[in-house]
Design a protein around this motif. Structure first.
Motif, PDB file in Angstrom:
ATOM      1  N   LEU A   1       0.825  -1.199   0.000  1.00  0.00           N
ATOM      2  CA  LEU A   1       0.000   0.000   0.000  1.00  0.00           C
ATOM      3  C   LEU A   1       0.863   1.255   0.000  1.00  0.00           C
ATOM      4  O   LEU A   1       0.494   2.274  -0.594  1.00  0.00           O
ATOM      5  N   PHE A   2       2.032   1.202   0.673  1.00  0.00           N
ATOM      6  CA  PHE A   2       2.918   2.360   0.678  1.00  0.00           C
ATOM      7  C   PHE A   2       3.325   2.736  -0.748  1.00  0.00           C
ATOM      8  O   PHE A   2       3.246   3.906  -1.152  1.00  0.00           O
ATOM      9  N   TYR A   3       3.775   1.750  -1.536  1.00  0.00           N
ATOM     10  CA  TYR A   3       4.167   2.026  -2.910  1.00  0.00           C
ATOM     11  C   TYR A   3       2.969   2.464  -3.743  1.00  0.00           C
ATOM     12  O   TYR A   3       3.073   3.375  -4.572  1.00  0.00           O
ATOM     13  N   ALA A   4       1.852   1.809  -3.550  1.00  0.00           N
ATOM     14  CA  ALA A   4       0.670   2.109  -4.360  1.00  0.00           C
ATOM     15  C   ALA A   4       0.190   3.537  -4.125  1.00  0.00           C
ATOM     16  O   ALA A   4      -0.077   4.285  -5.077  1.00  0.00           O
ATOM     17  N   GLN A   5       0.070   3.929  -2.851  1.00  0.00           N
ATOM     18  CA  GLN A   5      -0.386   5.290  -2.568  1.00  0.00           C
ATOM     19  C   GLN A   5       0.640   6.325  -3.008  1.00  0.00           C
ATOM     20  O   GLN A   5       0.284   7.384  -3.531  1.00  0.00           O
ATOM     21  N   SER A   6       1.916   6.028  -2.785  1.00  0.00           N
ATOM     22  CA  SER A   6       2.960   6.962  -3.207  1.00  0.00           C
ATOM     23  C   SER A   6       2.895   7.172  -4.716  1.00  0.00           C
ATOM     24  O   SER A   6       3.021   8.301  -5.214  1.00  0.00           O
ATOM     25  N   TRP A   7       2.721   6.071  -5.449  1.00  0.00           N
ATOM     26  CA  TRP A   7       2.591   6.143  -6.910  1.00  0.00           C
ATOM     27  C   TRP A   7       1.431   7.037  -7.317  1.00  0.00           C
ATOM     28  O   TRP A   7       1.575   7.910  -8.171  1.00  0.00           O
ATOM     29  N   MET A   8       0.283   6.866  -6.673  1.00  0.00           N
ATOM     30  CA  MET A   8      -0.884   7.633  -7.083  1.00  0.00           C
ATOM     31  C   MET A   8      -0.790   9.095  -6.659  1.00  0.00           C
ATOM     32  O   MET A   8      -1.263   9.995  -7.369  1.00  0.00           O
ATOM     33  N   VAL A   9      -0.162   9.381  -5.524  1.00  0.00           N
ATOM     34  CA  VAL A   9       0.008  10.777  -5.108  1.00  0.00           C
ATOM     35  C   VAL A   9       0.891  11.506  -6.119  1.00  0.00           C
ATOM     36  O   VAL A   9       0.579  12.627  -6.551  1.00  0.00           O
ATOM     37  N   VAL A  10       2.015  10.881  -6.522  1.00  0.00           N
ATOM     38  CA  VAL A  10       2.888  11.513  -7.512  1.00  0.00           C
ATOM     39  C   VAL A  10       2.178  11.606  -8.859  1.00  0.00           C
ATOM     40  O   VAL A  10       2.319  12.606  -9.580  1.00  0.00           O
ATOM     41  N   HIS A  11       1.415  10.586  -9.216  1.00  0.00           N
ATOM     42  CA  HIS A  11       0.596  10.597 -10.442  1.00  0.00           C
ATOM     43  C   HIS A  11      -0.267  11.855 -10.446  1.00  0.00           C
ATOM     44  O   HIS A  11      -0.313  12.603 -11.446  1.00  0.00           O
ATOM     45  N   TYR A  12      -0.923  12.106  -9.328  1.00  0.00           N
ATOM     46  CA  TYR A  12      -1.807  13.271  -9.187  1.00  0.00           C
ATOM     47  C   TYR A  12      -1.016  14.575  -9.281  1.00  0.00           C
ATOM     48  O   TYR A  12      -1.388  15.496 -10.024  1.00  0.00           O
ATOM     49  N   LEU A  13       0.087  14.664  -8.539  1.00  0.00           N
ATOM     50  CA  LEU A  13       0.869  15.903  -8.509  1.00  0.00           C
ATOM     51  C   LEU A  13       1.462  16.225  -9.879  1.00  0.00           C
ATOM     52  O   LEU A  13       1.472  17.389 -10.304  1.00  0.00           O
ATOM     53  N   ALA A  14       1.972  15.183 -10.570  1.00  0.00           N
ATOM     54  CA  ALA A  14       2.605  15.409 -11.869  1.00  0.00           C
ATOM     55  C   ALA A  14       1.604  15.888 -12.910  1.00  0.00           C
ATOM     56  O   ALA A  14       1.917  16.764 -13.730  1.00  0.00           O
ATOM     57  N   ASN A  15       0.397  15.348 -12.869  1.00  0.00           N
ATOM     58  CA  ASN A  15      -0.570  15.641 -13.923  1.00  0.00           C
ATOM     59  C   ASN A  15      -1.564  16.735 -13.566  1.00  0.00           C
ATOM     60  O   ASN A  15      -2.371  17.132 -14.403  1.00  0.00           O
ATOM     61  N   LYS A  16      -1.460  17.240 -12.359  1.00  0.00           N
ATOM     62  CA  LYS A  16      -2.204  18.441 -11.967  1.00  0.00           C
ATOM     63  C   LYS A  16      -1.274  19.648 -11.873  1.00  0.00           C
ATOM     64  O   LYS A  16      -1.633  20.678 -11.299  1.00  0.00           O
ATOM     65  N   ASN A  17      -0.060  19.500 -12.462  1.00  0.00           N
ATOM     66  CA  ASN A  17       0.914  20.589 -12.532  1.00  0.00           C
ATOM     67  C   ASN A  17       1.270  21.148 -11.158  1.00  0.00           C
ATOM     68  O   ASN A  17       1.407  22.362 -10.972  1.00  0.00           O
ATOM     69  N   LYS A  18       1.424  20.248 -10.201  1.00  0.00           N
ATOM     70  CA  LYS A  18       1.751  20.664  -8.838  1.00  0.00           C
ATOM     71  C   LYS A  18       3.188  20.330  -8.430  1.00  0.00           C
ATOM     72  O   LYS A  18       3.529  20.416  -7.255  1.00  0.00           O
ATOM     73  N   MET A  19       4.027  19.971  -9.398  1.00  0.00           N
ATOM     74  CA  MET A  19       5.405  19.660  -9.043  1.00  0.00           C
ATOM     75  C   MET A  19       6.168  20.860  -8.476  1.00  0.00           C
ATOM     76  O   MET A  19       7.015  20.688  -7.595  1.00  0.00           O
ATOM     77  N   PRO A  20       5.926  22.099  -8.944  1.00  0.00           N
ATOM     78  CA  PRO A  20       6.607  23.232  -8.295  1.00  0.00           C
ATOM     79  C   PRO A  20       6.270  23.340  -6.809  1.00  0.00           C
ATOM     80  O   PRO A  20       7.133  23.689  -5.995  1.00  0.00           O
ATOM     81  N   GLN A  21       5.010  23.018  -6.442  1.00  0.00           N
ATOM     82  CA  GLN A  21       4.633  23.070  -5.024  1.00  0.00           C
ATOM     83  C   GLN A  21       5.334  21.988  -4.207  1.00  0.00           C
ATOM     84  O   GLN A  21       5.505  22.139  -3.001  1.00  0.00           O
ATOM     85  N   VAL A  22       5.735  20.905  -4.873  1.00  0.00           N
ATOM     86  CA  VAL A  22       6.459  19.849  -4.163  1.00  0.00           C
ATOM     87  C   VAL A  22       7.772  20.395  -3.614  1.00  0.00           C
ATOM     88  O   VAL A  22       8.162  20.118  -2.468  1.00  0.00           O
ATOM     89  N   GLY A  23       8.482  21.194  -4.434  1.00  0.00           N
ATOM     90  CA  GLY A  23       9.718  21.803  -3.970  1.00  0.00           C
ATOM     91  C   GLY A  23       9.487  22.711  -2.776  1.00  0.00           C
ATOM     92  O   GLY A  23      10.279  22.723  -1.819  1.00  0.00           O
ATOM     93  N   THR A  24       8.396  23.474  -2.805  1.00  0.00           N
ATOM     94  CA  THR A  24       8.056  24.339  -1.671  1.00  0.00           C
ATOM     95  C   THR A  24       7.788  23.512  -0.425  1.00  0.00           C
ATOM     96  O   THR A  24       8.237  23.860   0.676  1.00  0.00           O
ATOM     97  N   TYR A  25       7.066  22.410  -0.593  1.00  0.00           N
ATOM     98  CA  TYR A  25       6.749  21.541   0.542  1.00  0.00           C
ATOM     99  C   TYR A  25       8.016  21.013   1.203  1.00  0.00           C
ATOM    100  O   TYR A  25       8.173  21.081   2.428  1.00  0.00           O
ATOM    101  N   PHE A  26       8.954  20.494   0.401  1.00  0.00           N
ATOM    102  CA  PHE A  26      10.169  19.922   0.988  1.00  0.00           C
ATOM    103  C   PHE A  26      11.065  20.993   1.594  1.00  0.00           C
ATOM    104  O   PHE A  26      11.776  20.728   2.572  1.00  0.00           O
ATOM    105  N   ASP A  27      11.034  22.195   1.040  1.00  0.00           N
ATOM    106  CA  ASP A  27      11.787  23.278   1.675  1.00  0.00           C
ATOM    107  C   ASP A  27      11.220  23.579   3.061  1.00  0.00           C
ATOM    108  O   ASP A  27      11.975  23.763   4.022  1.00  0.00           O
ATOM    109  N   LEU A  28       9.907  23.612   3.177  1.00  0.00           N
ATOM    110  CA  LEU A  28       9.276  23.883   4.474  1.00  0.00           C
ATOM    111  C   LEU A  28       9.596  22.778   5.481  1.00  0.00           C
ATOM    112  O   LEU A  28       9.923  23.054   6.635  1.00  0.00           O
ATOM    113  N   VAL A  29       9.519  21.530   5.029  1.00  0.00           N
ATOM    114  CA  VAL A  29       9.725  20.397   5.945  1.00  0.00           C
ATOM    115  C   VAL A  29      11.197  20.233   6.304  1.00  0.00           C
ATOM    116  O   VAL A  29      11.549  20.075   7.480  1.00  0.00           O
TER     117      VAL A  29
END
Length: 680
Positions: free
Chosen positions: A240-268
């Protein structure tokens, strides 16, 4: 539409059925069908890959093209126009299914290819008897490209992106987004006279099936789950870890949210913001809202459900259906340059021996083969190199030196010999606690290596530690920062940077490095950094650190300590080591850094914006004007030649209208001292 990968039994059946026809063709073919002078092995060089193959020119070029295309597509996913290849990759593409099976680890013998990681070079071995064998290494290739081109992240992102990329199919277009772990449940039974189908009850659940479960890990739990982000101890992907991780990235990549990923990791990672709050700030969604959005997105991808249904049917000729994401090819065969050179049969055998020596179950056999090749009167340089590397692994330094001397006799201009000679000196100093021997020659070798392969991170790391051993603090910092820029996740390189700061009595910078490592995910590096922090106050106050059993005092009191992989050897400078110190004083490669601006020793802060202009009238200083929102910031660097730069090879005073992310220390209301800059 493309035929699915056939089972091994099916392939053998097809081959057996064709044997009679093949034999007939051989007997009626002209005697000169295969020219005797045609080389059996070729090496195809593209911009980023070296392909050694026995399958001919055309097939070798196809392998190089596909890997170059895969690399380019991954760069598009990361929104990067430039990707570093900080460890050289050699691809060995074998036309024989049997030979591939002899080389491959047991668990990879049925795959289309496998990946052998190491700090000196990466090997990819492909079975050209398979259809599209490069797809088998897409997942580890994604880890490789992430490790050398993206700051440290959390496990869900690395594995999710690697799974997403693992579905890649390249033909007349690029396809992505399918389920990389989906296997057909039915296979043709070639032993059935009626050609029937047989169901395999042990096919594991696919990612689509796992994500279809009504029970999900909470987003907070998923994002905080500990995982080996380097991809070395992954285990099964059917969880389930791999499956959910796959789908979250699937969503982020195709909803043009990859720039926000960089912001998220900078905050964390850089600001220690809790995961739930960082998600709100970066994605403008609570964890619960993001979970609902990802589930809705998954349910909208009908192709995944269709593919799952098809995989359950007993179809005699299964096909791969189109995947959800369709992209144009980044380039074609005519758009990239390649060179092809013949390879001696004994050199190819030695290369394969070097691969097998890195696989524990084949090590004894490989050792025997390499020794036989090295004993040949032709003095096989590749075999001597392979033996030297194996002796280094065993810490038999004198034997390794002997093999490298023999290799140098055969081919003195091979850059790999220069590299391994430096590794020998570096590792011997670490193992014995003594100073590195022959520093001047070592640094000359390493500079030649970086001229040959400018992105080899390990060469810069060794060069940095050799320079600090010789007393060249500024040039050591320059080399070490380059190593970190090329390998931003390597804890050893970070630790060595801290050691160089200690040697240069840059106490605050050293504390910052060790504090970051102390709270990092690498436990060994964290323990070593904790020890360094405990010693710094005494070292700064009295000039010596508390002595521990087995330690020796180094420059400015810096003692050797274990790091993630090894310690950064250091020692008291002697007259024989003045050569690199002179390099600091007499060359322009490492100018003296200007003083840090007063008030710029506070915590590191983060800013995103656009470069308006850069003032470089007082080199090596530079002042960069950055517009963020409606506010203009003045960011200063005392030495732009040694500034840590990501996204480009080095800082340029000509940058204008470039989007950037910077880490800095405040030196005024709208002023700061640059720590690093990432150009997009």
């Amino acid at each position: 539409m493309r035929l699915s990968r056939l089972s091994r039994i099916q392939k053998y059946a097809i081959c057996a059925a064709a044997v009679f026809c093949f034999v007939q063709l051989v007997f009626v073919a002209p005697t000169d069908t295969f020219a005797k002078d045609e080389p059996k092995w070729l090496e195809v060089h593209s911009a980023h890959f070296s392909v050694v193959t026995d399958a001919g020119d055309k097939r070798g070029r196809e392998v190089a093209l596909r890997l170059e295309q895969m690399r380019a597509v991954f760069g598009q996913l990361l929104l990067k126009t430039k990707l570093s290849m900080s460890v050289p990759i050699t691809v060995v593409a074998l036309k024989s299914d049997k030979q591939y099976g002899d080389v491959a680890p047991t668990k990879q013998s049925m795959a289309g290819g496998f990946y052998v990681p190491a700090s000196d070079r990466i090997y990819i071995v492909l079975n050209l008897f398979e259809i599209d064998p490069w797809r088998a290494v897409a997942h580890p290739l994604a880890h490789y490209l992430l490790n050398y081109n993206y700051p440290p992240t959390q496990g869900w992102f690395d594995e999710g992106l690697a799974e997403y990329f693992g579905s890649i199919n390249i033909g007349k277009k690029v396809e992505l987004g399918g389920d990389p772990e989906l296997l057909p449940e039915w296979h043709e039974d070639v032993f059935d006279d009626m050609g029937g189908m047989k169901r395999d009850p042990n096919v594991p659940q696919s990612l689509t099936q796992l994500v279809s479960s009504p029970v999900w890990l909470s987003m907070t739990d998923l994002f905080t789950m500990k995982h080996d982000v380097f991809g070395k101890r992954e285990g099964t992907h059917n969880t389930l870890f791999y499956a959910q991780s796959w789908m979250v990235v699937h969503y982020l990549a195709n909803k043009n949210k990859m720039p926000q990923v960089g912001t998220y990791f900078d905050l964390v990672n850089n600001h220690q913001v809790p995961v739930d709050k960082a998600m709100v700030q970066a994605f403008d969604m609570t964890p619960e809202q993001m979970e609902e959005a990802v589930k809705t997105y998954f349910n909208s991808i009908s192709m995944l459900g269709v593919a799952l249904d098809e995989a359950k049917k007993p179809v005699a000729n299964p096909v791969d259906r189109e995947q959800p994401i369709q992209l144009p090819l980044p380039f074609g065969q005519d758009d990239i340059g390649m060179t092809v050179t013949p390879v001696k049969d004994e050199d190819a055998r030695a290369e394969i021996g070097d691969i097998m020596a890195r696989i524990p179950e084949h090590r004894d056999e490989a050792w025997h083969d390499l020794q036989q090749l090295a004993a040949d009167p032709t003095n096989n340089e590749v075999a001597h190199r392979g033996l030297a590397r194996e002796y280094l692994r065993q810490k038999k330094f004198d034997a390794a030196a002997d093999e490298l001397d023999k290799a140098a006799e055969a081919s003195p201009q091979d850059p790999w010999i220069w590299y391994y000679r430096s590794v020998l000196k570096y590792q011997k100093a670490q193992a014995t606690g003594q100073q590195m021997q022959g520093l001047a020659n070592m640094m000359q070798d390493l500079r030649s290596v970086t001229d040959w392969y400018p992105e080899l991170a390990d060469a810069y790391n060794m060069l940095g530690m050799a320079r600090v051993e010789g007393g060249g603090i500024n040039s050591a910092l320059e080399a070490q920062k380059q190593a970190i820029a090329l390998s931003p996740r390597n804890a050893e390189y970070q630790f060595n940077l801290g050691q160089i700061y200690v040697s240069g009595k840059k106490w605050d910078l050293a504390r910052e490095v060790f504090m970051r490592l102390k709270t990092g995910s690498d436990r060994t590096a964290a323990a070593a950094a904790k020890q360094q922090l405990e010693d710094l106050d005494t070292l700064q106050k009295y000039g010596v650190r508390p002595q521990r059993t087995g330690e020796r005092e180094g420059p400015a009191g810096a003692a050797s300590s274990p790091t993630a992989k090894s310690s950064a050897p250091s020692g008291t400078r002697t007259a024989a080591q003045d050569s690199d110190h002179d390099e600091d004083a007499n060359t322009e490669a490492a100018p003296k850094a200007a003083p840090v601006k007063p008030g710029s020793t506070g915590p590191v802060q983060f800013l995103k914006g656009k470069i308006v202009s850069s003032d470089c009238t007082k080199p090596p200083e530079a002042t960069v004007t950055i517009l963020s929102g409606m506010i203009t910031y003045k960011m200063h660097t005392s030495n732009y030649k040694s500034l840590v730069v990501m996204g480009e090879d080095q800082f340029s005073c000509d940058w204008k209208n470039r989007l950037v992310s910077v880490n800095y220390r405040g030196a005024g209301k709208y002023e700061g001292e640059l720590v690093s800059i990432e150009v997009r």
